[in-house]
Scaffold this motif. Structure first.
Motif, mmCIF file in Angstrom:
data_model
loop_
_atom_site.group_PDB
_atom_site.id
_atom_site.type_symbol
_atom_site.label_atom_id
_atom_site.label_comp_id
_atom_site.label_asym_id
_atom_site.label_seq_id
_atom_site.Cartn_x
_atom_site.Cartn_y
_atom_site.Cartn_z
ATOM 1 N N LEU A 357 69.000 45.921 85.591
ATOM 2 C CA LEU A 357 68.076 46.759 84.829
ATOM 3 C C LEU A 357 66.954 45.962 84.163
ATOM 4 C CD1 LEU A 357 70.881 48.980 83.315
ATOM 5 C CD2 LEU A 357 69.212 49.687 85.032
ATOM 6 N N ILE A 358 67.193 44.668 83.925
ATOM 7 C CA ILE A 358 66.117 43.840 83.361
ATOM 8 C C ILE A 358 66.039 42.523 84.125
ATOM 9 C CG2 ILE A 358 66.276 44.810 81.025
ATOM 10 C CD1 ILE A 358 67.696 42.159 80.194
ATOM 11 N N TRP A 359 64.903 41.837 83.971
ATOM 12 C CA TRP A 359 64.749 40.509 84.552
ATOM 13 C C TRP A 359 64.283 39.563 83.463
ATOM 14 C CZ3 TRP A 359 59.846 39.124 83.492
ATOM 15 C CH2 TRP A 359 58.861 40.132 83.448
ATOM 16 N N ARG A 372 63.152 50.563 84.289
ATOM 17 C CA ARG A 372 62.044 51.250 83.624
ATOM 18 C C ARG A 372 62.292 52.754 83.589
ATOM 19 N NH1 ARG A 372 57.901 49.648 86.603
ATOM 20 N NH2 ARG A 372 58.500 47.518 86.067
ATOM 21 N N LEU A 373 62.970 53.262 84.614
ATOM 22 C CA LEU A 373 63.294 54.694 84.644
ATOM 23 C C LEU A 373 64.381 55.042 83.617
ATOM 24 C CD1 LEU A 373 63.571 56.289 88.205
ATOM 25 C CD2 LEU A 373 62.546 57.239 86.156
ATOM 26 N N LEU A 374 65.081 54.024 83.135
ATOM 27 C CA LEU A 374 66.167 54.245 82.165
ATOM 28 C C LEU A 374 65.825 53.597 80.825
ATOM 29 C CD1 LEU A 374 69.245 53.508 84.465
ATOM 30 C CD2 LEU A 374 68.407 55.726 83.726
ATOM 31 N N LEU A 375 64.533 53.522 80.547
ATOM 32 C CA LEU A 375 64.087 52.673 79.459
ATOM 33 C C LEU A 375 64.703 53.006 78.095
ATOM 34 C CD1 LEU A 375 62.363 50.247 79.576
ATOM 35 C CD2 LEU A 375 60.433 51.582 78.780
ATOM 36 N N ASN A 376 64.866 54.294 77.795
ATOM 37 C CA ASN A 376 65.438 54.626 76.492
ATOM 38 C C ASN A 376 66.831 54.014 76.338
ATOM 39 O OD1 ASN A 376 63.158 56.089 75.946
ATOM 40 N ND2 ASN A 376 64.077 58.084 76.421
ATOM 41 N N SER A 377 67.620 54.102 77.396
ATOM 42 C CA SER A 377 68.970 53.534 77.341
ATOM 43 C C SER A 377 68.917 52.019 77.310
ATOM 44 C CB SER A 377 69.786 53.978 78.548
ATOM 45 O OG SER A 377 69.924 55.372 78.554
ATOM 46 N N VAL A 378 67.994 51.443 78.078
ATOM 47 C CA VAL A 378 67.881 49.980 78.117
ATOM 48 C C VAL A 378 67.488 49.449 76.735
ATOM 49 C CG1 VAL A 378 66.558 48.056 79.076
ATOM 50 C CG2 VAL A 378 67.379 49.877 80.593
ATOM 51 N N ARG B 551 70.027 58.221 86.215
ATOM 52 C CA ARG B 551 68.850 57.803 86.978
ATOM 53 C C ARG B 551 67.571 57.807 86.160
ATOM 54 N NH1 ARG B 551 67.868 60.432 92.427
ATOM 55 N NH2 ARG B 551 66.263 58.813 92.412
ATOM 56 N N LYS B 552 67.461 58.718 85.212
ATOM 57 C CA LYS B 552 66.183 58.786 84.516
ATOM 58 C C LYS B 552 66.412 59.065 83.038
ATOM 59 C CE LYS B 552 61.832 61.287 84.436
ATOM 60 N NZ LYS B 552 62.072 62.154 83.266
ATOM 61 N N ASP B 553 65.891 58.216 82.220
ATOM 62 C CA ASP B 553 65.963 58.391 80.775
ATOM 63 C C ASP B 553 64.812 57.589 80.182
ATOM 64 O OD1 ASP B 553 66.698 58.794 78.145
ATOM 65 O OD2 ASP B 553 68.181 57.174 78.153
ATOM 66 N N VAL B 554 63.625 58.162 80.297
ATOM 67 C CA VAL B 554 62.445 57.423 79.838
ATOM 68 C C VAL B 554 61.452 58.417 79.268
ATOM 69 C CG1 VAL B 554 61.355 57.497 82.127
ATOM 70 C CG2 VAL B 554 60.690 55.707 80.501
ATOM 71 N N THR B 555 60.754 57.990 78.258
ATOM 72 C CA THR B 555 59.725 58.819 77.651
ATOM 73 C C THR B 555 58.442 58.677 78.460
ATOM 74 O OG1 THR B 555 60.740 58.272 75.573
ATOM 75 C CG2 THR B 555 58.571 59.253 75.456
ATOM 76 N N ALA B 556 57.868 59.816 78.891
ATOM 77 C CA ALA B 556 56.689 59.744 79.758
ATOM 78 C C ALA B 556 55.494 59.121 79.040
ATOM 79 C CB ALA B 556 56.341 61.142 80.277
#
Lengths: 387, 601
Positions: A357-359, A372-378, B551-556
């Motif tokens: 999920l990160i580099w 990046r698609l899981l950014l809130n969780s990351v 799969r998706k959890d991001v603020t646009a």
């Protein structure tokens, strides 16, 4: 590392709060009014610039951004006066970027030359969709034909043009989006903001969704598929994502928005505008009065800000991380840990790296495409457990 | 005491839940003017919030009613309102021993239910005269003749002279009062000069007065200033007050043979007073205690853990306080890798469990995680030693175990014909052995030998749902029997979750394991990585599901003006996670621990 806030750049955000109509998905500070006393607003903006510049001292100004609301409804000479005042108050960078958000309508397109003459060199157009049915569903006042005409005018006036599209809309299939995005990419702007429709609290859409009156919104898997289609098509067209929702030809990234994501300094003037300003070793967050009338009164009385708060170092770290990971380039780990050594601990990073999920590279840390698609969780996983 | 025994009637009311027991009691109190009209409220005798809310009786209550009968004499009627639920079977039997007669209240629209049956048999065992009362005769669906017949067929008592009443409207209540006087016997002749012999019927804690005991005097006289002894527990106390409930506490000079009332003797804890104990005088004790005393034994166990680990000390205080006032509730500290510090608690049954949990949450404001209820298994080791297993997590390696026995119950289910098939299927699924099946007027009664383990969790819920609420159910323990039982562990992301381990029958393990894994897959939110969920017996995986990665959890959109708000959202999200339990890298919501065990099919 104390001067870090300066390395992110320095910009001015100007908020014009008025719109002709309120869009049902919009949670921005926007208001619909028939009559605006432009002379009063001009005095207020200019006095705010004078006040803030006295506080910041000399800085190199790399960007001015007119947002809203609908700033393309501003009289061009008002825009010009603000740009002139800002350039007098601070030192403009040689490549100063001046962006104005515009509605893609003929009324506004007629003002484009005036904006250019006032100093605007980049336009950001809210196209939102390329079919009339969906534009109506999004509550937009323009048609596709009108938008394309306005876009052509913009092309003849400005070199740097960006436009926004909203996708993952009601009943929009992956194929629908593929087709619409391909068409958009052929219009060949140098920058695109592609947002997935988000149902924000306080909007008309939120209420409708709550009542079950917004059927056909994509589920998580379909939304993720559409995001991946977006990356694929934009990469192929030479407009890779440099941020979660922003794509540009290399070199044409929004300099203004990079200031936010690189957690630089920005002054915010106008109703509800936010700012972050470094001062010595610390950082302050400012927030202007939200109501246009209240802001105007306060600005005329000498200060439009409602809140001026120091940002504690751990919160700076949170903000810096939250913003920085949105960028493909990532952020400097050392800067983060200087603000709060508990953030992005070696253990948390190792777990996220293991899951792809990160580099980490040369002291930078960033989110992978999947991350990046899981950014809130990351970001959540990188924050310490005890705030 | 001035009332001659011939003018005293002591009675209880036997009824199924919702058949109108409390309403009838309210009417009796109202019609005799025992309570001023303005002080009347519903369920007069049920004091606890939980009793009022659920319409159930947990603690026995008593009320003295003065009734001027048609024969010109005034009678003293003592009503003991008993708990009706199977969990409190022993308490019910003691209350029944304290009176000579019962009103059997049956809803004329519904007929006899399983719970009625169990309680009426307790009354018959206590040699009661029984007056059948058909309630709700004003409703169009009432079938008094059919219900009369059913009472005679199923219970075997004469119902030809049943009182027909509507407790709601008050119709027929005077007849009930006359029937109590004319058809129920007075208390047997007691000797006021013999040494005191009284039964402790029930006790409860009053925050101002301490422990108040409900007593029935058999022989002798009890009065203020007496020094008394509890014959089983051995405690001695000075009596501060004796009196009767009308239904407010009313002081009397003394309580004599045949009478029912309360005593207050500065007893600190309800735990010091055991239901069914015999009370006598310290100086001049009676020779033998009353027969039938049994210490209460918990049969259902579960773990209770505070949601917030910081509440542990508060929870310990609360549990200790509750235990002081409930001798049937046991607890010991338990540590779970999954849930941290908590308590393994023992209860008389599921209702008792719910009541205690409710009180902890409500009266002490502690949020709890409840683990799956379990029964006590008898483990026989190869060396012959028997170990009582209260918690599947404590199960030793099978190589040391010779065999395992589990508690069995005799369950009675009464249900309209059309649902019988589903009930039989449910009982068979739960490893039941049919003992009996009879029909009476469109209703079937079936008796099953069932493992208690299969009943403690969701049997009653399932029964209600397959019969649309028309079934009634009751049970009694019948002893232990060996079966092929194993411990099933649940592994989430390859880590065993001790709080989800359970004992199952080997033949049903695959099915339960699959159901558990599927359920957990729904209950655990997606994580950033995929999570295997497995059920295993020993080292052998018997069921497996995979929860795919989020799969998706991001603020646009997130620009300069959003930083403050988005940061707050992140903080909120982080705080929300505190409500989850962390197992390795996986966060499991609390409700999963109980919901995972509910079986839908």
């Amino acid at each position: 590392m104390a001067e870090n806030w300066q390395t992110g750049g320095f910009g001015l955000y100007v908020h014009w709060p008025f719109c002709e109509a309120k869009c049902p998905y919009c949670d921005f500070n926007s208001h619909v009014t028939r009559k605006v006393d432009h002379a009063r607003w001009r005095r207020a903006f200019l006095s705010e610039i004078a006040r803030v510049s006295a506080e910041t001292g000399p800085r190199v100004l790399s960007s001015i951004f007119f947002g809203g609301g609908t700033p393309s409804l501003m009289p061009p000479d008002l825009v010009g006066d603000i740009v002139t005042a800002a350039c007098a108050a601070w030192t403009p960078a040689n490549d100063l970027e001046v962006t104005l958000e515009a509605n893609p309508r003929s009324v506004e397109a007629n003002r484009f030359e005036g904006f250019r003459d006032g100093g605007v060199n980049r336009i950001s157009m809210g196209l939102q969709a390329l079919n009339d049915h969906d534009l109506r569903q999004l509550g937009r006042l323009h048609s596709v034909a009108e938008a394309k005409a306005a876009f052509d005018v913009a092309r003849s006036v400005f070199h740097r043009i960006s436009f926004d599209l909203i996708y993952a809309r009601q009943s929009q299939s992956e194929e629908d989006w593929r087709r619409e995005l391909s068409e958009a990419l052929e219009m060949a702007a140098d920058h695109l903001s592609l947002y997935q429709l988000t149902i924000e609290p306080g909007t008309a859409f939120w209420e409708r969704d709550r009542r079950g009156a917004l059927p056909g919104l994509p589920d998580e898997d379909r939304a993720a598929d559409m995001y991946e289609i977006t990356q694929e098509l934009c990469d192929a067209a030479g407009l890779p994502a440099y941020e979660v929702s922003n794509h540009a030809q290399p070199g044409s990234e929004s300099r203004h928005n990079l200031i936010y994501w690189r957690y630089g300094d920005y002054v915010g003037i106008g109703p509800g505008a936010h700012g972050r300003l470094g001062s010595g070793d610390g950082r302050i967050a400012t927030e202007a009065w939200r109501n246009p009338g209240a802001w105007l009164d306060a600005a005329e009385a000498g200060d439009g800000t409602r809140i001026t708060n120091p940002v504690p170092r751990d919160e700076q770290a949170t903000e810096c991380l939250m913003m920085g990971l949105r960028l493909r380039e990532g952020l400097l780990l050392q800067r983060l840990q200087a603000l709060d050594p508990r953030v992005a601990s070696a253990r948390a990073r190792a777990a996220l790296q293991e899951d792809g999920l990160i580099w980490e590279r040369d002291g930078q840390v960033g989110a992978t495409d999947r991350g990046r698609l899981l950014l809130n969780s990351v970001v959540g996983a990188l924050l310490p457990d005890q705030p | 005491m001035s009332t001659p025994l011939s003018r005293i009637r002591n009675f209880s009311i036997v009824a199924h839940i919702d058949h109108g027991k409390s309403t009838l009691a309210d009417r009796l109190i109202q019609l005799t003017g025992t309570v001023a009209e303005r002080d009347m409220k519903e369920q007069m005798l049920d004091a606890m919030d939980i009793e009022r809310e659920r319409g159930i009786t947990i603690k026995a209550n008593t009320v003295r009613i003065d009734y001027p009968a048609k024969d010109g004499h005034t009678y003293v009627l003592n009503l003991i309102d008993t708990p009706g639920h199977v969990d409190f079977g022993y308490e019910v039997s003691r209350s029944m021993q304290a009176v000579e007669g019962s009103l059997l209240v049956v809803d004329a629209t519904q007929g006899v239910e399983a719970q009625t049956l169990a309680n009426v048999y307790t009354a018959i065992e206590a040699d009661h005269e029984i007056v059948p009362v058909l309630n709700k005769v004003d409703l169009p669906a009432a079938e008094p003749d059919r219900v009369r017949e059913q009472i005679e067929d199923v219970i075997g008592i004469d119902a030809s002279e049943a009182c027909l009443i509507s407790a709601k409207t008050g119709v027929g209540i005077p007849d009930v009062l006359e029937a109590i006087v004319n058809r129920l016997p007075p208390p047997p002749e007691g000797d006021p000069d013999k040494p005191l012999k009284a039964m402790l019927v029930d006790s409860k804690y009053d925050q101002y007065l301490g422990v108040i005991c409900i007593v029935r005097i058999i022989d002798g006289t009890l009065k203020k200033g007496d020094r008394i002894r509890m014959m089983k527990t051995g405690g001695t106390y000075d009596v501060d007050d004796v009196g009767v409930y009308r239904p407010a506490m009313t002081h009397v000079k003394s309580l004599g043979a045949g009478e029912i009332g309360y005593l207050n003797a500065s007893i600190k804890q309800v735990r010091d007073t055991r239901v069914g104990d015999t009370i006598t005088h310290e100086k001049r004790p009676c020779e033998t205690p009353l027969p039938g005393f049994k210490p209460s034994v918990p049969v259902v166990f579960c773990g209770l853990f505070p949601v917030d680990a910081n509440d542990f000390e508060d929870m310990r205080d609360a549990i200790e306080k509750l235990a002081l006032n409930d001798a049937s509730f046991t607890y010991e500290m338990e540590t779970s890798a999954a849930l941290g510090f908590g308590f393994r608690c023992g209860f008389l049954g599921l209702l008792h469990l719910e009541v205690i949990r409710d009180r902890l949450e409500r009266e002490y404001d502690i949020e709890l995680i409840t683990t799956a209820p379990s029964v006590i298994y008898h483990l026989f080791r190869k060396d012959g030693e028997r170990v009582d297993l209260h918690n599947p997590a404590d199960m030793p390696d099978m190589t040391y175990v010779s065999h395992i026995e589990e508690p069995r119950i005799k369950a009675t289910v009464m249900v309209p014909d059309e649902y019988l098939g589903d009930v039989l299927k449910l009982c068979q699924e739960r490893r039941g052995i049919q003992l009996d099946l009879t029909y009476v007027g469109g209703r079937a009664m079936t008796v099953y030998d069932l493992p208690l383990n299969e009943v403690v969790f969701d049997f009653y819920d399932r029964l209600k749902s397959v019969t649309k609420g028309y079934a009634s159910f009751d049970y009694e323990m019948i002893g232990y029997r060996e079966d092929n039982l194993v411990k099933m562990s649940i592994l989430v992301n390859d880590e065993p979750v001790d709080a989800l381990a359970m004992m199952v029958h080997r033949d049903r393990a695959e099915m339960r394991g699959r159901a558990m894994c599927e359920k957990l897959k729904e209950l655990i939110p997606r994580h950033m990585f995929k999570i295997p969920i497995q059920a295993a017996i020993g080292g052998k995986v018997i069921a497996r599901e995979t929860l795919s990665a989020m799969r998706k959890d991001v603020t646009a959109k997130c620009y300069g003006g959003d930083a403050t708000r988005k940061k707050k959202l992140l903080e909120k999200q982080k705080a929300g996670k505190k409500k989850m339990r962390q197992f390795g890298k996986v966060e499991i919501p609390q409700e999963a621990f109980i919901s995972a065990l509910k079986m839908d099919s």
